[in-house]
Scaffold this motif. Structure first.
Motif, PDB file in Angstrom:
ATOM      1  N   MET A 469       0.849  -1.191   0.000  1.00  0.00           N
ATOM      2  CA  MET A 469       0.000   0.000   0.000  1.00  0.00           C
ATOM      3  C   MET A 469       0.890   1.249   0.000  1.00  0.00           C
ATOM      4  O   MET A 469       1.780   1.365   0.848  1.00  0.00           O
ATOM      5  N   ILE A 470       0.650   2.146  -0.957  1.00  0.00           N
ATOM      6  CA  ILE A 470       1.342   3.433  -0.952  1.00  0.00           C
ATOM      7  C   ILE A 470       0.569   4.350  -0.006  1.00  0.00           C
ATOM      8  O   ILE A 470      -0.626   4.582  -0.191  1.00  0.00           O
ATOM      9  N   VAL A 471       1.252   4.871   1.012  1.00  0.00           N
ATOM     10  CA  VAL A 471       0.544   5.618   2.063  1.00  0.00           C
ATOM     11  C   VAL A 471       1.072   7.023   2.270  1.00  0.00           C
ATOM     12  O   VAL A 471       0.472   7.812   3.011  1.00  0.00           O
ATOM     13  N   GLY A 472       2.203   7.388   1.640  1.00  0.00           N
ATOM     14  CA  GLY A 472       2.767   8.718   1.848  1.00  0.00           C
ATOM     15  C   GLY A 472       3.446   9.254   0.613  1.00  0.00           C
ATOM     16  O   GLY A 472       3.862   8.501  -0.275  1.00  0.00           O
ATOM     17  N   HIS A 473       3.567  10.582   0.548  1.00  0.00           N
ATOM     18  CA  HIS A 473       4.227  11.251  -0.566  1.00  0.00           C
ATOM     19  C   HIS A 473       4.873  12.526  -0.051  1.00  0.00           C
ATOM     20  O   HIS A 473       4.240  13.312   0.656  1.00  0.00           O
ATOM     21  N   GLU A 474       6.128  12.730  -0.385  1.00  0.00           N
ATOM     22  CA  GLU A 474       6.826  13.955  -0.025  1.00  0.00           C
ATOM     23  C   GLU A 474       7.890  14.218  -1.077  1.00  0.00           C
ATOM     24  O   GLU A 474       8.785  13.401  -1.282  1.00  0.00           O
ATOM     25  N   GLY A 475       7.764  15.349  -1.773  1.00  0.00           N
ATOM     26  CA  GLY A 475       8.722  15.665  -2.826  1.00  0.00           C
ATOM     27  C   GLY A 475       8.672  14.633  -3.930  1.00  0.00           C
ATOM     28  O   GLY A 475       7.621  14.369  -4.514  1.00  0.00           O
ATOM     29  N   ASP A 476       9.823  14.022  -4.223  1.00  0.00           N
ATOM     30  CA  ASP A 476       9.873  12.999  -5.273  1.00  0.00           C
ATOM     31  C   ASP A 476       9.933  11.602  -4.678  1.00  0.00           C
ATOM     32  O   ASP A 476      10.443  10.672  -5.301  1.00  0.00           O
ATOM     33  N   ARG A 477       9.381  11.438  -3.464  1.00  0.00           N
ATOM     34  CA  ARG A 477       9.422  10.139  -2.804  1.00  0.00           C
ATOM     35  C   ARG A 477       8.021   9.649  -2.448  1.00  0.00           C
ATOM     36  O   ARG A 477       7.121  10.432  -2.164  1.00  0.00           O
ATOM     37  N   LEU A 478       7.889   8.331  -2.463  1.00  0.00           N
ATOM     38  CA  LEU A 478       6.663   7.664  -2.060  1.00  0.00           C
ATOM     39  C   LEU A 478       6.963   6.796  -0.846  1.00  0.00           C
ATOM     40  O   LEU A 478       8.018   6.160  -0.781  1.00  0.00           O
ATOM     41  N   GLN A 479       6.018   6.773   0.090  1.00  0.00           N
ATOM     42  CA  GLN A 479       6.175   5.891   1.248  1.00  0.00           C
ATOM     43  C   GLN A 479       5.282   4.675   1.061  1.00  0.00           C
ATOM     44  O   GLN A 479       4.080   4.804   0.804  1.00  0.00           O
ATOM     45  N   VAL A 480       5.884   3.503   1.198  1.00  0.00           N
ATOM     46  CA  VAL A 480       5.188   2.244   0.926  1.00  0.00           C
ATOM     47  C   VAL A 480       5.111   1.406   2.198  1.00  0.00           C
ATOM     48  O   VAL A 480       6.124   1.168   2.870  1.00  0.00           O
ATOM     49  N   TYR A 481       3.887   0.976   2.534  1.00  0.00           N
ATOM     50  CA  TYR A 481       3.693   0.033   3.630  1.00  0.00           C
ATOM     51  C   TYR A 481       3.734  -1.375   3.065  1.00  0.00           C
ATOM     52  O   TYR A 481       2.982  -1.719   2.155  1.00  0.00           O
ATOM     53  N   ASN A 482       4.628  -2.186   3.598  1.00  0.00           N
ATOM     54  CA  ASN A 482       4.746  -3.591   3.232  1.00  0.00           C
ATOM     55  C   ASN A 482       4.134  -4.400   4.378  1.00  0.00           C
ATOM     56  O   ASN A 482       4.506  -4.202   5.545  1.00  0.00           O
ATOM     57  N   PRO A 483       3.181  -5.314   4.105  1.00  0.00           N
ATOM     58  CA  PRO A 483       2.551  -6.064   5.192  1.00  0.00           C
ATOM     59  C   PRO A 483       3.477  -7.053   5.892  1.00  0.00           C
ATOM     60  O   PRO A 483       3.009  -7.900   6.651  1.00  0.00           O
ATOM     61  N   ASN A 484       4.793  -6.943   5.658  1.00  0.00           N
ATOM     62  CA  ASN A 484       5.726  -7.637   6.548  1.00  0.00           C
ATOM     63  C   ASN A 484       5.975  -6.787   7.791  1.00  0.00           C
ATOM     64  O   ASN A 484       6.779  -7.134   8.648  1.00  0.00           O
ATOM     65  N   GLY A 485       5.259  -5.624   7.860  1.00  0.00           N
ATOM     66  CA  GLY A 485       5.337  -4.778   9.040  1.00  0.00           C
ATOM     67  C   GLY A 485       6.317  -3.637   8.932  1.00  0.00           C
ATOM     68  O   GLY A 485       6.789  -3.119   9.951  1.00  0.00           O
ATOM     69  N   THR A 486       6.617  -3.204   7.692  1.00  0.00           N
ATOM     70  CA  THR A 486       7.591  -2.127   7.513  1.00  0.00           C
ATOM     71  C   THR A 486       7.029  -1.023   6.622  1.00  0.00           C
ATOM     72  O   THR A 486       6.092  -1.239   5.848  1.00  0.00           O
ATOM     73  N   ILE A 487       7.622   0.163   6.752  1.00  0.00           N
ATOM     74  CA  ILE A 487       7.371   1.249   5.824  1.00  0.00           C
ATOM     75  C   ILE A 487       8.720   1.701   5.262  1.00  0.00           C
ATOM     76  O   ILE A 487       9.716   1.760   5.983  1.00  0.00           O
ATOM     77  N   THR A 488       8.729   2.012   3.974  1.00  0.00           N
ATOM     78  CA  THR A 488       9.970   2.376   3.294  1.00  0.00           C
ATOM     79  C   THR A 488       9.707   3.525   2.340  1.00  0.00           C
ATOM     80  O   THR A 488       8.697   3.533   1.625  1.00  0.00           O
ATOM     81  N   TRP A 489      10.613   4.497   2.318  1.00  0.00           N
ATOM     82  CA  TRP A 489      10.556   5.557   1.309  1.00  0.00           C
ATOM     83  C   TRP A 489      11.309   5.107   0.065  1.00  0.00           C
ATOM     84  O   TRP A 489      12.430   4.599   0.159  1.00  0.00           O
ATOM     85  N   ILE A 490      10.678   5.276  -1.089  1.00  0.00           N
ATOM     86  CA  ILE A 490      11.350   5.026  -2.364  1.00  0.00           C
ATOM     87  C   ILE A 490      11.200   6.267  -3.225  1.00  0.00           C
ATOM     88  O   ILE A 490      10.311   7.100  -2.999  1.00  0.00           O
ATOM     89  N   SER A 491      12.041   6.399  -4.222  1.00  0.00           N
ATOM     90  CA  SER A 491      11.944   7.540  -5.122  1.00  0.00           C
ATOM     91  C   SER A 491      10.954   7.245  -6.242  1.00  0.00           C
ATOM     92  O   SER A 491      10.628   6.077  -6.515  1.00  0.00           O
ATOM     93  N   GLU A 492      10.483   8.302  -6.877  1.00  0.00           N
ATOM     94  CA  GLU A 492       9.636   8.121  -8.054  1.00  0.00           C
ATOM     95  C   GLU A 492      10.372   7.308  -9.108  1.00  0.00           C
ATOM     96  O   GLU A 492       9.784   6.467  -9.793  1.00  0.00           O
ATOM     97  N   ASP A 493      11.666   7.557  -9.236  1.00  0.00           N
ATOM     98  CA  ASP A 493      12.468   6.832 -10.220  1.00  0.00           C
ATOM     99  C   ASP A 493      12.528   5.347  -9.883  1.00  0.00           C
ATOM    100  O   ASP A 493      12.504   4.492 -10.778  1.00  0.00           O
ATOM    101  N   ASP A 494      12.592   5.019  -8.600  1.00  0.00           N
ATOM    102  CA  ASP A 494      12.556   3.609  -8.188  1.00  0.00           C
ATOM    103  C   ASP A 494      11.246   2.963  -8.624  1.00  0.00           C
ATOM    104  O   ASP A 494      11.226   1.834  -9.125  1.00  0.00           O
ATOM    105  N   PHE A 495      10.138   3.674  -8.399  1.00  0.00           N
ATOM    106  CA  PHE A 495       8.825   3.152  -8.761  1.00  0.00           C
ATOM    107  C   PHE A 495       8.734   2.895 -10.264  1.00  0.00           C
ATOM    108  O   PHE A 495       8.232   1.854 -10.701  1.00  0.00           O
ATOM    109  N   VAL A 496       9.233   3.823 -11.048  1.00  0.00           N
ATOM    110  CA  VAL A 496       9.116   3.730 -12.507  1.00  0.00           C
ATOM    111  C   VAL A 496      10.028   2.655 -13.078  1.00  0.00           C
ATOM    112  O   VAL A 496       9.640   1.908 -13.979  1.00  0.00           O
ATOM    113  N   HIS A 497      11.251   2.540 -12.527  1.00  0.00           N
ATOM    114  CA  HIS A 497      12.277   1.714 -13.163  1.00  0.00           C
ATOM    115  C   HIS A 497      12.577   0.413 -12.407  1.00  0.00           C
ATOM    116  O   HIS A 497      13.737  -0.018 -12.308  1.00  0.00           O
TER     117      HIS A 497
END
Length: 518
Positions: A469-497
């Protein structure tokens, strides 16, 4: 100028020009006969006429630069005001302001100081976006002028030639036309890119103008400030506002629909709250669509609780920073995770609902009995979480556990029922088959996230598929909740590529589907 008008104004001609370029390339300029030569000459002349019908990129760079300058001036004014407010907040209110009124006055002063600081930052962030837009339009218009000059040169070659033109003159004319069309296509592309980038930045800044979304009758400007700025402790306030933009709007709309008795009772609950955070969670409960009777019971359970207590039980995801890396989502040490079963869709959905529905979050964390240690403990929480994950898995028609899995229809259904029912969202799947489609989806994903509506995302890799689940956005980053119990920031470029693996220890790098509100 609004961002919506920006996008409309800079609608480009790039596709048409690119098609024209291909047609010009196909024109034969080594004629075998007089008729072939005349045909080539007429085709080239026709291409020039068609190219001239494409208008130059619209917009006044000087005007936009002027707007950027005014934003900079406004930021300076707000900064001075924020300094005064900070001093009042730091030095305290006059001694005559004491008791409940004084406490609430201090809340307003602190909220006003925070809002002024945020406003100044947003004005400052708008300045480079507007400057870049002005420069992009200026460059695009200059490129278009180069293109027109090349077309004029081609027209001069065709008009000044004899009745029978040498093949090399026809080739010169075609080359000049191709150059002109290329310049014009590049200009259209630059205008489009500049407009899209400005729209993205300004739309996000507009979504962060939060207090203006609180419009309910009976709430003062001071109420609006305090509610919009109330944040969960544990991270930067601007990343952890309790009420999302969508919730500010929905709660105001629900208040306006209340009859006089219910509105008076709800206002009594708000006025008796002991902190801005408590007040904000009451509004969040209203935004989720709960009735007054349910909210009254909820209010009794959370009344007078410290902000950290409220955050622990009502806000599953607290953003500590936007730095790269992974953080665990837990309650009293028990992770919000799916465990060994294949309930990734259900688990992501349960967490998303808890983020938008504080009554649901309180039921999960405390069993609805927050003062009873037999219910409010990590082991009991983990058991309730597992039961909810299994319930939602069955609701979506998931495959037998422990392997599990759920088809797209079931995933859309549980997103609609468990999340959309509390955010006024009806989800629809959008396939992401390549980088271009992922890039094209970003603006819409981020718009929904900025408004506080979680976005389900499916990922895959050599070992299979997974739902997050994508749950956050700040600048060029997205915050992703992984149901393994973690949240991680990734870049837009990470998402695309295809670098979504940062969220899953490298196992599922490719986002292949998202579910977006219609």
């Amino acid at each position: 100028m609004t961002t919506g008008r920006l996008r409309e104004k800079f609608t480009d001609n790039q596709d048409g020009l690119d098609k024209l370029h291909k047609r010009v390339q196909a024109i034969q300029v080594d004629p075998d006969s007089f008729d072939d030569q005349m045909r080539a000459r007429n085709d080239l002349a026709g291409a020039i006429s068609e190219a001239r019908e494409f208008s130059a990129p619209h917009g006044s760079p000087d005007h936009i630069d002027g707007v950027a300058g005014r934003y900079r001036e406004a930021a300076a004014i707000v900064d001075r005001a924020q300094g005064d407010l900070r001093k009042v907040a730091k030095d305290g209110l006059p001694a005559v302001w004491v008791g409940t009124a004084g406490a609430k006055a201090s809340e307003v002063i602190n909220a006003a100081s925070y809002s002024a600081d945020q406003m100044g930052q947003k004005f400052q962030e708008a300045v480079p976006a507007l400057r870049a837009l002005a420069e992009g339009i200026r460059e695009a218009q200059s490129k278009h002028d180069y293109g027109v000059s090349a077309l004029n040169a081609a027209a001069s070659i065709l008009n000044n030639g004899d009745l029978i033109m040498p093949a090399d003159e026809l080739r010169r004319a075609r080359t000049a036309i191709l150059d002109g069309v290329s310049y014009m296509s590049d200009a259209a592309g630059r205008a489009k890119a500049a407009g899209n980038e400005a729209q993205k930045t300004l739309t996000k800044l507009a979504s962060e103008a939060r207090a203006r979304k609180v419009t309910a009758d009976g709430l003062t400007d001071a109420d609006q400030l305090v509610l919009a700025d109330a944040a969960a402790p544990g991270g930067p306030a601007d990343l952890n506002e309790i009420l999302t933009a969508n919730e500010l709007k929905r709660s105001s709309e629900f208040m306006d629909k209340m009859n006089a008795h219910d509105k008076a009772e709800f206002n009594r609950l708000l006025s008796s709250a002991k902190s801005p955070q408590e007040r904000a969670y009451l509004m969040k409960a209203l935004a989720a669509g709960h009735g007054l009777q349910q909210i009254d019971g909820f209010a009794q359970q959370i009344h007078g609780r410290p902000p950290q207590w409220l955050s622990d039980r009502l806000t599953p995801v607290v953003i500590q920073s936007t730095d790269a890396g992974t953080n665990y989502v837990n309650y009293q040490g028990a992770k919000w995770d799916q465990g060994p079963d294949g309930t990734c869709v259900a688990s992501s959905t349960v967490n998303a609902r808890a983020m938008v529905d504080p009554l649901y979050a309180l039921q999960l964390t405390t069993g609805g009995r927050p003062d009873d240690p037999a219910y409010d403990n990590p082991i009991a929480f983990a058991d309730r979480l597992k039961q909810e994950q299994n319930r939602v898995h069955a609701e979506g028609g998931g495959d037998p556990l422990p392997d599990g899995g759920m088809d797209p229809y079931g995933q859309q259904h549980v997103a609609d029922v468990e999340v959309g029912s509390y955010t006024d969202a009806n989800y629809a799947e959008r396939k992401l088959d390549n980088n271009a489609e992922r890039q094209a989806s970003l603006a819409e994903i981020e718009r929904h996230i900025d408004n506080g509506v979680p976005v389900p995302v499916d990922v895959k890799g050599s070992t299979g598929k997974h739902a997050m689940m994508i749950v956050g956005h700040e600048g060029d980053r997205l915050q992703v909740y992984n149901p393994n119990g973690t949240i991680t920031w990734i870049s837009e470029d990470d998402f695309v590529h295809n670098r979504m693996g940062y969220t899953t220890n490298g196992y599922f790098p490719t986002a292949y589907s998202v579910y977006l509100p219609k």
